[in-house]
Design an enzyme around this catalytic site. Structure first.
Site, short mmCIF file in Angstrom:
data_model
loop_
_atom_site.label_atom_id
_atom_site.label_comp_id
_atom_site.label_asym_id
_atom_site.label_seq_id
_atom_site.Cartn_x
_atom_site.Cartn_y
_atom_site.Cartn_z
N ALA A 107 17.13 11.04 -17.88
CA ALA A 107 16.08 10.17 -17.52
C ALA A 107 16.04 8.77 -18.64
O ALA A 107 15.62 8.54 -18.87
CB ALA A 107 15.59 9.84 -16.30
N ASN A 165 11.71 17.27 -16.78
CA ASN A 165 12.65 17.96 -17.54
C ASN A 165 12.96 17.30 -18.62
O ASN A 165 13.43 17.55 -19.60
CB ASN A 165 14.26 17.41 -16.76
N HIS A 195 8.93 6.96 -18.79
CA HIS A 195 8.88 7.53 -19.83
C HIS A 195 8.63 6.49 -21.03
O HIS A 195 9.36 6.03 -21.77
CB HIS A 195 9.85 8.66 -20.54
#
Length: 242
Positions: A107, A165, A195
């Site tokens: 991602a 992850n 993020h």
């Protein structure tokens, strides 16, 4: 060899695996052909025998269970559940081969730059802050943004195996799980998964912000993840054909 088509087996038929399988079945990945799909509890041996590349889309526990058999058979393994590599022994075991281990970008982006920056000298700071809805993180609803956990990427990835992850991917890019500080924030207003990656070192200062739409089928994962997997398969197929 020019014109080579790699044979692909996919382990896991969940939110990520289903998309990967569907695109392969439709012939939308040049140079790759789907030859098997496997759920946990199914026989893996036939899939390994039929494939050149086994794609793990089934979670960290599944990777630990199937990974050794794949690389021992000399097959390549494409890993989605990178957080499993907080287990140093598992990572070392898979890297022994003879099959090769490949990682997806998942991602996030910017990993190639972080990897290059880390090669110039030890990074002085690497921080990743992940923000998701409380329910996605498995915590109670909050009135506003609330920091749930902060610590080395190794601890965070182990504590939130379905959601972090990305922290493991950053740690592997810079070469250390313990040098990366990871923060998990629960925010009821977070319509997108965020993020934020901040790093500094001898080569410069870096900041990346990624805001992904959650998967409709599995909000703990981002909608883009299966397409990162498909891109990785296509790149491996391209390399095999040259």
């Amino acid at each position: 060899m020019v014109g080579t088509v790699i044979r692909v087996a996919v382990v896991g038929r969940g939110a990520i695996g289903a998309v990967v399988i569907g695109e392969l079945e439709r012939g939308r990945v040049p140079g790759a052909r789907l030859v098997a799909t496997v759920d946990l509890g199914d026989s893996l041996a036939d899939a390994i025998e039929a494939a050149d590349l086994v794609v793990e889309c089934a979670g960290q526990r599944a990777l630990a269970e199937i990974g050794p058999a794949v690389v021992d058979a000399g097959r390549d393994l494409l890993v989605v559940s990178i957080g499993a590599f907080t287990d140093d022994a598992l990572l070392a075991r898979l890297r022994r081969g003879p099959g090769r281990v490949h990682l997806t970008s998942g991602a996030i982006g910017g990993l190639d730059l972080l990897r290059a920056a880390a090669r110039t000298g030890p990074l002085e700071k690497v921080l990743i802050v992940t923000t998701k809805k409380p329910a996605t993180l498995g915590v109670a609803e909050t009135d506003g943004p609330l920091e749930i956990m902060r610590g080395p990427a190794r601890e965070i990835a182990a504590a939130f195996p379905r959601s972090t992850n990305v922290a493991a991917a950053v740690a592997l890019a810079v070469g250390s799980f313990d040098a990366v500080e990871a923060v998990v924030v629960a925010d009821p207003a977070a319509t997108l998964t965020s993020h934020v990656i901040i790093a500094s070192g001898p080569s410069g200062d870096y900041r990346f912000e990624i805001r992904n739409r959650p998967s409709a089928d599995n909000p703990a994962s981002s909608q883009v993840v299966p397409y990162a997997v498909l891109s990785a398969i296509e790149e491996l197929a391209r390399c095999a054909s040259t």
